[in-house]
Design an enzyme around this catalytic site. Sequence first.
Site, short mmCIF file in Angstrom:
data_model
loop_
_atom_site.label_atom_id
_atom_site.label_comp_id
_atom_site.label_asym_id
_atom_site.label_seq_id
_atom_site.Cartn_x
_atom_site.Cartn_y
_atom_site.Cartn_z
N GLY A 130 -7.97 2.41 56.56
CA GLY A 130 -9.14 3.25 56.76
C GLY A 130 -10.19 3.02 55.69
N GLU A 132 -25.94 21.95 62.13
CA GLU A 132 -26.93 20.90 61.89
C GLU A 132 -27.37 20.24 63.18
OE1 GLU A 132 -25.68 19.69 57.32
OE2 GLU A 132 -24.89 18.49 58.97
N ASP A 169 -9.23 13.68 55.36
CA ASP A 169 -9.00 14.66 56.43
C ASP A 169 -7.56 14.66 56.92
OD1 ASP A 169 -11.66 15.12 56.28
OD2 ASP A 169 -12.20 14.20 58.19
#
Length: 426
Positions: A12, A172, A301
Amino acid sequence: MAAAPFRVVILGAGFGGMEAARALRHAPVEVTLVDRHNHHLFQPLLYQVATAALSPGDIAWPIRAIFRRQPNVTVLMAEVSGIDTAARQVRTQDGLRLPYDALVVATGATHSYFGHDEWAGVAPGLKTLDDATALRRRLLVAFEQAELTMDATERQRLLTFIVIGAGPTGVELAGAMAELARDAMSREFRRIRPEMARIILLEAGERVLSTFPEDLGETARRSLEAKGVQVLTGRKVTLCDEAGVTCGEDRFPASTVVWAAGVVASPAAQWLGVQPGRAGRLEVGPDLSLPGLPEVFAVGDLVQAKDAEGKPVPGTAPAAKQMGRHVGRLLAARAAGRTAPGAFRYRHQGELATIGRRSAVVALGRFRLTGLIGWWFWGIAHVYFLVGFRSRVVVSFEWLWSYLTFQRGARLITAPSRRPPSDAPV
């Protein structure tokens, strides 16, 4: 005979994986960085690509270019299919087997539909560049189709946009959608009024920005409503389909629905053969290694970690960067035979969310920033964390141009759209 090099495989190239690789730049190790994409993505600004404020190249950079001056890093664009912890090998779908002495898993998270994965096709989330450009296309095509149709009911459905989830991404995105319709396109159509578009923000909880201090959540709500966003809290979605959204007995016809309500970790637990925690996250020890697998670390995460006070570490970019940096330094010390750093200590750097032009909410410990000052602080912080001088200049210029002119410069529809309405004039 020279000793075999210490091999580190990082899965990742998000914030955590990138930071771990950078922390190993002077270490006596061989790093293999694996990602299914060839670019590092600045996810906090994805919504601006989706709403045509920025172009994809403004917030993404080739991974190889980033590490071209770090010779101990080998970059591979590949997708992981499994991990053999006994043999200490990572398997890819291309048939590669990558041996490791230490493994860093930083594969992030994806959208969670809370048991309703069938909604993914009609209520996509916002995690990748493909997600952002597809959403941008859906938004722009909806306005074009509304200009064509002669049916007032269909026109209203086309001009209704729903965002599910009032966390930072949802807030947002809803604010940016409202500005796209009311400012950027207000004088460009002849048969419709884009400023009459209906933007609905649905939240199952009782307030907006639930992780922020309550007063800032209320400020954000008022700012959204001032921009024309309809904020509905305490509304749990019970159905999503191509025609709209249902919340209990309430039905909201819409052309575009975006999911920003939750995330679930990547399938790393399945690869590693361990029992996942809440939302599929990996439970880690104080040094971010997996229990029983001291050579395997997880960051970002993907992780269910706690700070020094026992509170969960948030799934934010700053937290992922801190985790990656800690693991990188730990592995550098281990490879060099030095004493490794102690337990990971998370340092909270505040919470930020923008509601659009001249409006943002910022929580920095006891300090609160709102309105224009908060918006400037939010902008400076995001520009600072972008990769590369060019990106900082380009994004700063695009924001300044949008601020002065109300224009959005990335409003191209570049893929085949759906057929126009059947009642469109010939």
